[in-house]
Design an enzyme around this catalytic site. Structure first.
Site, PDB file in Angstrom:
ATOM      1  N   GLY A  32       0.827  -1.293   0.135  1.00 56.80           N
ATOM      2  CA  GLY A  32       0.040  -0.131  -0.006  1.00 56.80           C
ATOM      3  C   GLY A  32       0.899   1.469  -0.038  1.00 56.80           C
ATOM      4  O   GLY A  32       0.165   2.376  -0.227  1.00 56.80           O
ATOM      5  N   CYS A 240     -27.492  -9.403 -16.505  1.00 55.09           N
ATOM      6  CA  CYS A 240     -27.144  -9.195 -17.853  1.00 55.09           C
ATOM      7  C   CYS A 240     -28.003  -9.684 -18.778  1.00 55.09           C
ATOM      8  O   CYS A 240     -28.582 -10.822 -18.817  1.00 55.09           O
ATOM      9  CB  CYS A 240     -25.817  -9.904 -17.835  1.00 55.09           C
ATOM     10  SG  CYS A 240     -24.991  -9.704 -19.499  1.00 55.09           S
ATOM     11  N   CYS A 243     -26.174 -12.722 -20.921  1.00 48.68           N
ATOM     12  CA  CYS A 243     -25.783 -13.975 -20.317  1.00 48.68           C
ATOM     13  C   CYS A 243     -26.539 -14.359 -19.133  1.00 48.68           C
ATOM     14  O   CYS A 243     -26.700 -15.420 -18.330  1.00 48.68           O
ATOM     15  CB  CYS A 243     -24.175 -14.114 -19.907  1.00 48.68           C
ATOM     16  SG  CYS A 243     -24.045 -13.322 -18.309  1.00 48.68           S
ATOM     17  N   CYS A 265     -22.637  -7.348 -18.914  1.00 46.27           N
ATOM     18  CA  CYS A 265     -21.528  -7.564 -18.104  1.00 46.27           C
ATOM     19  C   CYS A 265     -20.578  -6.738 -18.470  1.00 46.27           C
ATOM     20  O   CYS A 265     -20.453  -6.341 -19.584  1.00 46.27           O
ATOM     21  CB  CYS A 265     -21.149  -9.022 -18.174  1.00 46.27           C
ATOM     22  SG  CYS A 265     -22.066 -10.256 -17.739  1.00 46.27           S
ATOM     23  N   CYS A 271     -18.927 -12.804 -19.761  1.00 49.87           N
ATOM     24  CA  CYS A 271     -19.892 -12.840 -20.599  1.00 49.87           C
ATOM     25  C   CYS A 271     -19.994 -13.829 -21.676  1.00 49.87           C
ATOM     26  O   CYS A 271     -20.812 -14.879 -21.721  1.00 49.87           O
ATOM     27  CB  CYS A 271     -20.259 -11.457 -20.925  1.00 49.87           C
ATOM     28  SG  CYS A 271     -22.100 -11.270 -21.345  1.00 49.87           S
TER      29      CYS A 271
END
Lengths: 284, 273
Positions: A32, A240, A243, A265, A271
């Site tokens: 970080g 979606c 899909c 998606c 997808c």
């Protein structure tokens, strides 16, 4: 000489790659923490992923398989041009399939398919300093990181709630890494924040700001919040249209000029994979 | 260091505290060859308000910045009586601990509220920042305390989500005071707190500060060139000229019977209405 042979492997010279690898190792050692590095000019404008490209160039080996996504998609301008760039300068194999890739460079998304050990996810970062819009002085933000003075980050979340009744920050949502450094996860949607606790290595490159930071595998990444306003990973309330997935992060797409729209998606590989599986079932 | 209440003696009777809250010895700061302030020594006791007066360039702001840790003095000693560790040398304390003191036990009120406030953050966020800086993570409680403090400095509760840029100068200064006092500090540094405000607003602010100082038992060091401000607020007074303390004593004593020629000049220069 063929055009490709005029480039060193992965465009950058070996000394530069060495310098970036040293930076990456330091970044992994201090999860970080933003490590400064001597960012190079790349043959693309700042804001198009110069930081991510340099990190990718430094970690790439000839046996790697590269995948590049832009907002989850493999076929948008940014993804296509960076993929072509490495095809030309490093001649590495490329793929759009998440599990088949060993290095994935991403702009603003984490692939839906969970990443495994041995994979590297490289993020493109526009502004690495999470405190930047609250405290403009770099000298001061460095001290705040050094002394763990992160109260200001909550002032931003407080302002969200005071003004909108909820934490409305939807992307680049600040996280705390392993209980120490507060980090900007790059502009990924906050839906992806919980998924940063993963088995793959995550590297973040900011070219213009000349910073590299990292999250090693299996490192605790916690999204900041208030006790009475806990963090929520949000997405559009829909499935979606292609899909039918209810779990994946969705993009809203306008389909005509009479207000028609659909949700699909954002991860095109995820997808397509689901649709392929459905077609196979239909045939069988 | 004993842990007993500093305001009571062993038999429980009130007494004048013997340990100073802030103890300064031979403090000096120069800017190259120029003297900022030199050889300043004093003790400040709990609950006491001290005024520092002098003309522009006399070193009072330099002194205040050294005391508050904004500037590093060249020589001298500053000891502050902390709640848990007793007297500590704030110069050799190290930056993290000094910054921690600056947002818990100390407060700094700037002359220009724009220096002390975050202008892009709402009034409630400004007051809540110090709470969040010391670890408060409950929105409802932070907001409750912010509203409470806005009330105490006479800012309407419906202004809590407005930005300070929409406030008048007097309101901004009151907001700055609320933002500083919300964590219950014990020592407040004020640099010309009433500068730039018109007289009626000044009077109201002074009244408010006097109330808060008495009510919370604060110690304060007030730098100003306005003798009326120290007359109202300060128990004790230090007069500075050319970086040196030329006279010190009880406020009324110094103002009514000035001994040093410069103090005499200063007191006689006040315009009478």
């Amino acid at each position: 000489m063929a055009e490709a042979e005029q480039y060193n492997f992965a465009y950058l010279d070996e000394q530069t790659k060495r310098m970036i690898r040293r930076t990456v190792l330091k970044a992994l050692a201090i999860p970080g923490y933003q490590v400064p590095f001597a960012s190079r000019e790349m043959p693309m404008p700042y804001g198009w992923g110069t930081g991510g490209v340099q990190v990718t160039a430094a970690v790439l080996t000839p046996s790697d398989t590269l995948k590049v996504i832009d907002q989850g998609a493999d076929d948008t301008t940014n993804a296509v041009s960076i993929r072509k760039f490495f095809e030309k300068t490093a001649q590495v194999a490329t793929t759009t399939r998440t599990p088949a890739a060993s290095v994935i460079q991403t702009r603003h998304r984490i692939p839906e398919t969970p990443l495994a050990e041995g994979q590297i996810l490289v993020y493109q970062v526009p502004i690495p300093e999470p405190l930047r819009f609250l405290e403009p002085r770099e000298t001061e933000t460095r001290k705040m990181h050094a002394h763990e003075e992160y109260g200001l980050m909550h002032v931003k979340l407080y302002e969200d709630i005071a003004r909108h009744g909820a934490i409305v920050t939807a992307y680049a949502y600040p996280v705390r890494v392993e209980g120490r450094y507060v980090m900007d996860p790059s502009p990924i949607p906050k839906f992806d924040n919980p998924r940063m606790n993963m088995a793959a290595i995550q590297l973040f490159g900011a070219g213009r700001e000349q910073r590299i930071y990292a999250v090693p595998p299996h490192t605790g990444v916690v999204s900041l919040d208030f006790e009475d306003y806990p963090f929520e990973a949000t997405k559009a309330a829909a499935v979606c249209a292609l899909c039918g997935s209810a779990e994946s992060y969705l993009d809203e797409v306008i389909v005509d000029d009479t207000g028609g729209r659909m949700f699909v998606c954002s991860d095109t590989d995820f997808c397509a994979g689901r649709r392929g599986a459905m077609d196979a079932e239909a045939v069988a | 260091m004993s842990t007993q209440n500093p305001c009571r003696d062993v038999s429980g009777k009130p007494r004048i505290p013997e340990t100073p809250l802030l103890s300064v010895r031979a403090l000096s700061k120069s800017y190259g060859a120029r003297i900022g302030c030199t050889d300043v020594s004093f003790d400040l006791f709990p609950g006491e308000v001290m005024g520092i007066v002098g003309e522009s360039g006399s070193g009072k702001s330099t002194l205040l910045a050294c005391l508050a840790g904004h500037l590093a003095p060249d020589a001298g000693e500053i000891r502050f009586e902390t709640r848990d560790k007793g007297p500590v040398d704030t110069i050799g304390l190290g930056e993290p601990a000094r910054r921690m003191l600056a947002r818990t036990d100390w407060a700094f009120v700037h002359q220009n509220p724009r220096d002390g406030l975050r202008m892009g953050v709402s009034a409630g966020g400004n007051v809540g920042e110090r709470l969040m800086a010391v670890g408060a993570r409950h929105y409802g409680r932070i907001r409750g305390q912010a509203l409470d403090w806005l009330g105490r400095v006479e800012i309407d509760a419906d202004r809590v989500d407005d930005r300070p840029s929409a406030f008048s100068g007097g309101m901004q200064q009151r907001l700055q005071i609320a933002r500083n006092l919300v964590t219950g500090p014990r020592l407040v540094f004020m640099d010309e707190p009433t500068g730039g405000l018109d007289v009626s607003v000044q009077a109201r602010l002074l009244d408010l500060m006097r109330g808060l100082v008495r009510e919370m038992g604060l110690s304060a060091i007030i730098v100003t060139h306005d003798l009326a401000v120290v007359r109202l607020l300060a128990d004790r007074l230090m007069v500075m000229k050319s970086g040196r303390v030329v006279e010190a004593g009880l406020t009324d004593q110094v103002l009514d019977d000035p001994q040093h020629p410069y103090t005499q000049l200063l007191v006689s220069s006040v315009l009478q209405v």
